[in-house]
Motif scaffolding. Structure first.
Motif, PDB file in Angstrom:
ATOM      1  N   ASN A   1       0.828  -1.215   0.000  1.00 41.15           N
ATOM      2  CA  ASN A   1       0.000   0.000   0.000  1.00 41.15           C
ATOM      3  C   ASN A   1       0.860   1.261   0.000  1.00 41.15           C
ATOM      4  O   ASN A   1       0.528   2.247  -0.661  1.00 41.15           O
ATOM      5  CB  ASN A   1      -0.939   0.001   1.210  1.00 41.15           C
ATOM      6  N   ALA A   2       1.976   1.230   0.755  1.00 41.71           N
ATOM      7  CA  ALA A   2       2.871   2.392   0.801  1.00 41.71           C
ATOM      8  C   ALA A   2       3.495   2.646  -0.569  1.00 41.71           C
ATOM      9  O   ALA A   2       3.624   3.806  -1.009  1.00 41.71           O
ATOM     10  CB  ALA A   2       3.958   2.172   1.850  1.00 41.71           C
ATOM     11  N   LEU A   3       3.878   1.566  -1.260  1.00 40.51           N
ATOM     12  CA  LEU A   3       4.461   1.733  -2.592  1.00 40.51           C
ATOM     13  C   LEU A   3       3.425   2.266  -3.572  1.00 40.51           C
ATOM     14  O   LEU A   3       3.735   3.127  -4.404  1.00 40.51           O
ATOM     15  CB  LEU A   3       5.032   0.400  -3.077  1.00 40.51           C
ATOM     16  N   ASN A   4       2.202   1.763  -3.470  1.00 38.60           N
ATOM     17  CA  ASN A   4       1.139   2.256  -4.352  1.00 38.60           C
ATOM     18  C   ASN A   4       0.855   3.735  -4.098  1.00 38.60           C
ATOM     19  O   ASN A   4       0.629   4.505  -5.039  1.00 38.60           O
ATOM     20  CB  ASN A   4      -0.139   1.442  -4.145  1.00 38.60           C
ATOM     21  N   GLN A   5       0.890   4.121  -2.822  1.00 41.23           N
ATOM     22  CA  GLN A   5       0.662   5.521  -2.485  1.00 41.23           C
ATOM     23  C   GLN A   5       1.793   6.399  -3.008  1.00 41.23           C
ATOM     24  O   GLN A   5       1.554   7.514  -3.490  1.00 41.23           O
ATOM     25  CB  GLN A   5       0.521   5.673  -0.968  1.00 41.23           C
ATOM     26  N   ARG A   6       3.016   5.881  -2.943  1.00 38.86           N
ATOM     27  CA  ARG A   6       4.152   6.663  -3.440  1.00 38.86           C
ATOM     28  C   ARG A   6       4.052   6.864  -4.951  1.00 38.86           C
ATOM     29  O   ARG A   6       4.346   7.955  -5.461  1.00 38.86           O
ATOM     30  CB  ARG A   6       5.457   5.958  -3.080  1.00 38.86           C
ATOM     31  N   VAL A   7       3.663   5.835  -5.671  1.00 34.84           N
ATOM     32  CA  VAL A   7       3.478   5.965  -7.110  1.00 34.84           C
ATOM     33  C   VAL A   7       2.411   7.015  -7.409  1.00 34.84           C
ATOM     34  O   VAL A   7       2.576   7.866  -8.298  1.00 34.84           O
ATOM     35  CB  VAL A   7       3.092   4.612  -7.733  1.00 34.84           C
ATOM     36  N   ASN A   8       1.317   6.989  -6.670  1.00 31.79           N
ATOM     37  CA  ASN A   8       0.247   7.954  -6.879  1.00 31.79           C
ATOM     38  C   ASN A   8       0.729   9.382  -6.601  1.00 31.79           C
ATOM     39  O   ASN A   8       0.394  10.314  -7.344  1.00 31.79           O
ATOM     40  CB  ASN A   8      -0.935   7.604  -5.978  1.00 31.79           C
ATOM     41  N   GLU A   9       1.523   9.569  -5.554  1.00 28.56           N
ATOM     42  CA  GLU A   9       2.051  10.899  -5.224  1.00 28.56           C
ATOM     43  C   GLU A   9       2.966  11.418  -6.338  1.00 28.56           C
ATOM     44  O   GLU A   9       2.916  12.603  -6.700  1.00 28.56           O
ATOM     45  CB  GLU A   9       2.813  10.846  -3.906  1.00 28.56           C
ATOM     46  N   ILE A  10       3.804  10.535  -6.866  1.00 22.04           N
ATOM     47  CA  ILE A  10       4.712  10.946  -7.933  1.00 22.04           C
ATOM     48  C   ILE A  10       3.922  11.370  -9.166  1.00 22.04           C
ATOM     49  O   ILE A  10       4.220  12.388  -9.811  1.00 22.04           O
ATOM     50  CB  ILE A  10       5.685   9.811  -8.277  1.00 22.04           C
ATOM     51  N   GLN A  11       2.899  10.624  -9.498  1.00 20.57           N
ATOM     52  CA  GLN A  11       2.078  10.970 -10.656  1.00 20.57           C
ATOM     53  C   GLN A  11       1.356  12.302 -10.454  1.00 20.57           C
ATOM     54  O   GLN A  11       1.304  13.136 -11.367  1.00 20.57           O
ATOM     55  CB  GLN A  11       1.069   9.849 -10.925  1.00 20.57           C
ATOM     56  N   VAL A  12       0.819  12.508  -9.266  1.00 23.08           N
ATOM     57  CA  VAL A  12       0.116  13.762  -8.979  1.00 23.08           C
ATOM     58  C   VAL A  12       1.083  14.936  -9.003  1.00 23.08           C
ATOM     59  O   VAL A  12       0.804  15.991  -9.590  1.00 23.08           O
ATOM     60  CB  VAL A  12      -0.609  13.678  -7.629  1.00 23.08           C
ATOM     61  N   ASN A  13       2.238  14.760  -8.354  1.00 24.62           N
ATOM     62  CA  ASN A  13       3.219  15.851  -8.316  1.00 24.62           C
ATOM     63  C   ASN A  13       3.760  16.156  -9.711  1.00 24.62           C
ATOM     64  O   ASN A  13       4.016  17.318 -10.058  1.00 24.62           O
ATOM     65  CB  ASN A  13       4.367  15.496  -7.386  1.00 24.62           C
ATOM     66  N   GLY A  14       3.950  15.127 -10.521  1.00 26.24           N
ATOM     67  CA  GLY A  14       4.421  15.343 -11.882  1.00 26.24           C
ATOM     68  C   GLY A  14       3.431  16.149 -12.692  1.00 26.24           C
ATOM     69  O   GLY A  14       3.808  17.050 -13.453  1.00 26.24           O
ATOM     70  N   ALA A  15       2.136  15.821 -12.533  1.00 27.41           N
ATOM     71  CA  ALA A  15       1.106  16.569 -13.250  1.00 27.41           C
ATOM     72  C   ALA A  15       1.032  18.003 -12.751  1.00 27.41           C
ATOM     73  O   ALA A  15       0.823  18.941 -13.537  1.00 27.41           O
ATOM     74  CB  ALA A  15      -0.240  15.871 -13.091  1.00 27.41           C
TER      75      ALA A  15
END
Length: 277
Positions: free
Chosen positions: A152-166
């Protein structure tokens, strides 16, 4: 003028997330290189829709930064409009190139996390199979729960990176379009001529001062009296080396008069005798 978004605190540039391991000064220098790069100039050429080459753009475009987080774009053109259009095209093309760079870094960061996710998923499947075989084993249940939390932590990190990139997008906080110059920055023949004239006057003055200091001469008859503090006894006419001794051959000549005046002055000074000269 390009105002850069401060990347500190963003986790899109690191494989594992966390803060950007660069300060704003280093990030600004990095983005300067991107502005004046083939990647940006290729996009600039497409926007201008002209046959200008990338090599020519390297000669006509330069960048500078006086303040961290701010990049100035300078462009040359045959007309003020051409220089203005080129500078603005480079600024917009940089935004496109920066956006593509951010996307690449987001993809690299997510790819690195995906490798960890695959390992965690394999561990979770193994723990779940073992738990199914022994449902009452509390240690296996704790292992499954811990592995699920890691996933779950890894999935959340991926989501944060995608949001921050956008949200980071092209990394441009603001863009001030280039103003049309009122006069060319170079060449400026009138300014250059004035500067050359002033430099020539200064050099002439320096040379004259040096020559006057090394070759002192009295231009007027009373100058030696003022310098030496004594009266003049006579003057010696300037004669060519091959000239006749007029003082001896022509008593009425200027040279003879000068000789007689000097002799009389010396005789007056030395009343007790005559000094032969």
């Amino acid at each position: 003028e390009l105002g850069l978004t401060d990347p500190r605190g963003s986790n899109i540039f690191t494989q594992g997330g966390g803060a950007l391991p660069q300060d704003l000064e280093r990030y600004t220098a990095r983005q300067q290189s991107l502005v004046a790069s083939a990647r940006t100039f290729e996009r600039t050429r497409d926007r201008l829709d002209s046959d200008v080459s990338v090599e020519e753009l390297f000669d006509r475009v330069s960048v500078s930064s006086a303040v961290d987080g701010v990049i100035d774009v300078h462009a040359k053109g045959s007309t003020p409009e051409e220089a203005q259009t080129l500078a603005n095209a480079v600024a917009v093309a940089y935004g496109d190139a920066s956006r593509a760079t951010v996307r690449d870094e987001v993809a690299r960061a997510i790819a690195a996390i995906e490798e960890s996710r695959e390992e965690v998923i394999d561990d979770l499947r193994t723990a779940q199979r073992r738990l199914e075989a022994d449902p009452q084993n509390t240690l296996l249940q704790e292992q499954v729960d811990t592995t699920v939390d890691q996933l779950n932590a890894l999935n959340q990190r991926v989501n944060e990176i995608q949001v921050n990139g956008a949200a980071f997008d092209d990394g441009v906080e603001y863009l001030l379009s280039a103003r049309r110059p009122k006069e060319p920055s170079e060449p400026q023949p009138f300014r250059n001529a004035a500067a050359a004239g002033l430099l020539g006057l200064v050099l002439a003055g320096v040379v004259s001062w040096i020559r006057a200091d090394r070759h002192r001469a009295a231009d007027e008859g009373d100058v030696p009296e003022q310098v030496l503090g004594s009266p003049m006894l006579g003057t010696v006419p300037a004669l060519r080396p091959t000239a006749d001794l007029a003082a001896l051959s022509d008593p009425a000549s200027a040279a003879a008069e000068a000789y007689q005046f000097a002799a009389a002055s010396l005789q007056y000074l030395f009343r007790d005798g005559v000094v032969l000269v």
